[in-house]
Design a protein around this motif. Sequence first.
Motif, PDB file in Angstrom:
ATOM      1  N   ASP A  90       0.838  -1.201   0.000  1.00 33.75           N
ATOM      2  CA  ASP A  90       0.000   0.000   0.000  1.00 33.75           C
ATOM      3  C   ASP A  90       0.873   1.251   0.000  1.00 33.75           C
ATOM      4  O   ASP A  90       2.046   1.212   0.363  1.00 33.75           O
ATOM      5  N   ARG A  91       0.275   2.369  -0.376  1.00 38.29           N
ATOM      6  CA  ARG A  91       0.977   3.644  -0.295  1.00 38.29           C
ATOM      7  C   ARG A  91       1.221   4.007   1.163  1.00 38.29           C
ATOM      8  O   ARG A  91       0.394   3.750   2.022  1.00 38.29           O
ATOM      9  N   LEU A  92       2.331   4.628   1.428  1.00 39.65           N
ATOM     10  CA  LEU A  92       2.641   5.134   2.759  1.00 39.65           C
ATOM     11  C   LEU A  92       2.272   6.613   2.773  1.00 39.65           C
ATOM     12  O   LEU A  92       3.093   7.480   2.522  1.00 39.65           O
ATOM     13  N   ASP A  93       0.991   6.901   3.044  1.00 39.41           N
ATOM     14  CA  ASP A  93       0.504   8.279   2.942  1.00 39.41           C
ATOM     15  C   ASP A  93       0.961   9.162   4.092  1.00 39.41           C
ATOM     16  O   ASP A  93       1.055  10.371   3.944  1.00 39.41           O
ATOM     17  N   GLY A  94       1.226   8.592   5.258  1.00 40.68           N
ATOM     18  CA  GLY A  94       1.698   9.373   6.397  1.00 40.68           C
ATOM     19  C   GLY A  94       3.198   9.218   6.515  1.00 40.68           C
ATOM     20  O   GLY A  94       3.952   9.673   5.665  1.00 40.68           O
ATOM     21  N   HIS A  95       3.652   8.560   7.594  1.00 39.96           N
ATOM     22  CA  HIS A  95       5.059   8.196   7.734  1.00 39.96           C
ATOM     23  C   HIS A  95       5.123   6.872   8.487  1.00 39.96           C
ATOM     24  O   HIS A  95       4.094   6.342   8.901  1.00 39.96           O
ATOM     25  N   ILE A  96       6.289   6.298   8.635  1.00 37.60           N
ATOM     26  CA  ILE A  96       6.426   5.010   9.307  1.00 37.60           C
ATOM     27  C   ILE A  96       6.112   5.179  10.794  1.00 37.60           C
ATOM     28  O   ILE A  96       6.797   5.909  11.504  1.00 37.60           O
ATOM     29  N   VAL A  97       5.051   4.501  11.230  1.00 38.18           N
ATOM     30  CA  VAL A  97       4.590   4.571  12.620  1.00 38.18           C
ATOM     31  C   VAL A  97       4.556   3.135  13.159  1.00 38.18           C
ATOM     32  O   VAL A  97       3.998   2.254  12.528  1.00 38.18           O
ATOM     33  N   GLN A  98       5.162   2.916  14.301  1.00 40.25           N
ATOM     34  CA  GLN A  98       5.229   1.571  14.861  1.00 40.25           C
ATOM     35  C   GLN A  98       4.045   1.227  15.762  1.00 40.25           C
ATOM     36  O   GLN A  98       3.776   0.063  16.011  1.00 40.25           O
ATOM     37  N   GLY A  99       3.364   2.223  16.276  1.00 41.92           N
ATOM     38  CA  GLY A  99       2.290   1.958  17.220  1.00 41.92           C
ATOM     39  C   GLY A  99       2.822   1.742  18.624  1.00 41.92           C
ATOM     40  O   GLY A  99       2.132   1.218  19.487  1.00 41.92           O
ATOM     41  N   HIS A 100       4.075   2.150  18.855  1.00 41.68           N
ATOM     42  CA  HIS A 100       4.716   2.044  20.163  1.00 41.68           C
ATOM     43  C   HIS A 100       4.940   3.454  20.695  1.00 41.68           C
ATOM     44  O   HIS A 100       5.854   4.143  20.264  1.00 41.68           O
ATOM     45  N   VAL A 101       4.100   3.866  21.592  1.00 41.77           N
ATOM     46  CA  VAL A 101       4.164   5.226  22.129  1.00 41.77           C
ATOM     47  C   VAL A 101       5.451   5.400  22.921  1.00 41.77           C
ATOM     48  O   VAL A 101       5.789   4.574  23.770  1.00 41.77           O
ATOM     49  N   ASP A 102       6.197   6.461  22.628  1.00 40.43           N
ATOM     50  CA  ASP A 102       7.458   6.741  23.328  1.00 40.43           C
ATOM     51  C   ASP A 102       7.219   7.383  24.681  1.00 40.43           C
ATOM     52  O   ASP A 102       7.918   7.087  25.647  1.00 40.43           O
ATOM     53  N   GLN A 103       6.253   8.290  24.737  1.00 36.83           N
ATOM     54  CA  GLN A 103       5.966   8.987  25.982  1.00 36.83           C
ATOM     55  C   GLN A 103       4.710   9.810  25.800  1.00 36.83           C
ATOM     56  O   GLN A 103       4.195   9.960  24.693  1.00 36.83           O
ATOM     57  N   ILE A 104       4.231  10.358  26.913  1.00 36.60           N
ATOM     58  CA  ILE A 104       3.085  11.249  26.839  1.00 36.60           C
ATOM     59  C   ILE A 104       3.574  12.692  26.753  1.00 36.60           C
ATOM     60  O   ILE A 104       4.724  12.988  27.048  1.00 36.60           O
ATOM     61  N   GLY A 105       2.693  13.551  26.322  1.00 39.98           N
ATOM     62  CA  GLY A 105       2.940  14.982  26.308  1.00 39.98           C
ATOM     63  C   GLY A 105       1.653  15.679  26.713  1.00 39.98           C
ATOM     64  O   GLY A 105       0.638  15.024  26.984  1.00 39.98           O
ATOM     65  N   PHE A 106       1.689  17.006  26.729  1.00 42.64           N
ATOM     66  CA  PHE A 106       0.520  17.773  27.122  1.00 42.64           C
ATOM     67  C   PHE A 106       0.291  18.908  26.144  1.00 42.64           C
ATOM     68  O   PHE A 106       1.235  19.521  25.646  1.00 42.64           O
ATOM     69  N   CYS A 107      -0.973  19.189  25.869  1.00 45.94           N
ATOM     70  CA  CYS A 107      -1.334  20.294  24.989  1.00 45.94           C
ATOM     71  C   CYS A 107      -1.136  21.606  25.745  1.00 45.94           C
ATOM     72  O   CYS A 107      -1.697  21.793  26.823  1.00 45.94           O
ATOM     73  N   GLN A 108      -0.320  22.486  25.189  1.00 45.13           N
ATOM     74  CA  GLN A 108      -0.090  23.808  25.785  1.00 45.13           C
ATOM     75  C   GLN A 108      -1.087  24.837  25.285  1.00 45.13           C
ATOM     76  O   GLN A 108      -1.515  25.713  26.015  1.00 45.13           O
ATOM     77  N   SER A 109      -1.423  24.734  23.989  1.00 44.63           N
ATOM     78  CA  SER A 109      -2.351  25.720  23.433  1.00 44.63           C
ATOM     79  C   SER A 109      -2.980  25.209  22.148  1.00 44.63           C
ATOM     80  O   SER A 109      -2.420  24.359  21.454  1.00 44.63           O
ATOM     81  N   VAL A 110      -4.162  25.742  21.866  1.00 45.66           N
ATOM     82  CA  VAL A 110      -4.885  25.496  20.616  1.00 45.66           C
ATOM     83  C   VAL A 110      -5.293  26.859  20.087  1.00 45.66           C
ATOM     84  O   VAL A 110      -5.922  27.641  20.800  1.00 45.66           O
ATOM     85  N   LYS A 111      -4.910  27.147  18.834  1.00 45.26           N
ATOM     86  CA  LYS A 111      -5.266  28.435  18.243  1.00 45.26           C
ATOM     87  C   LYS A 111      -5.915  28.210  16.884  1.00 45.26           C
ATOM     88  O   LYS A 111      -5.350  27.521  16.032  1.00 45.26           O
TER      89      LYS A 111
END
Length: 196
Positions: A90-111
Amino acid sequence: MFTGIIEDLGIVTKLDRDQGNLHLTIKSAITQELKIDQSVAHNGICLTVVSINNDTYTVTAIKETIDKTNIGDLMVGDIVNLERAMKLGDRLDGHIVQGHVDQIGFCQSVKEENGSWSYTFDYDDTFGNVTIEKGSITVNGVSLTVVNSEKNKFSVAIIPYTYEHTNFKSLQKGSKINLEFDVLGKYIQKLYQNRL
């Protein structure tokens, strides 16, 4: 292996804790196409389908996954980004993603920015993960391009289609998100550290 292109939004219909495990039942339009033992990414977390019942299916997260992601924060009624594993050829429309989360982060802002949205996220940089401008990042399973990269934070721009077809529309300041950094960048970082 995944691409970070979200196929469907699932709804959490049931949560069961069993010792250190969390069983999640998800209602989704793609349920009828799933098979037991199939891998599906849930907000970027690769989980195995363990049962299917009509329009819902169940996956199990172990303690390691619960500790390192935001999956333990989910509640009945929450919406999750879903992607089945990519097919070879199949086409790789996004990028190579393993499905293995490295860590969490937090949303600082939405504009909101005249038809698009800018999100800024921060993360603990002591894990050695980095972003680069125009590099790839996966946020809650969504393949994105980094717009602005700083020491422990980065920004992404979201087009209306992504906003409407992912759970980005529910993110707000303080939201906890799953981050998977670019796999190629992680290898380069590791090689660089080993040379020092």
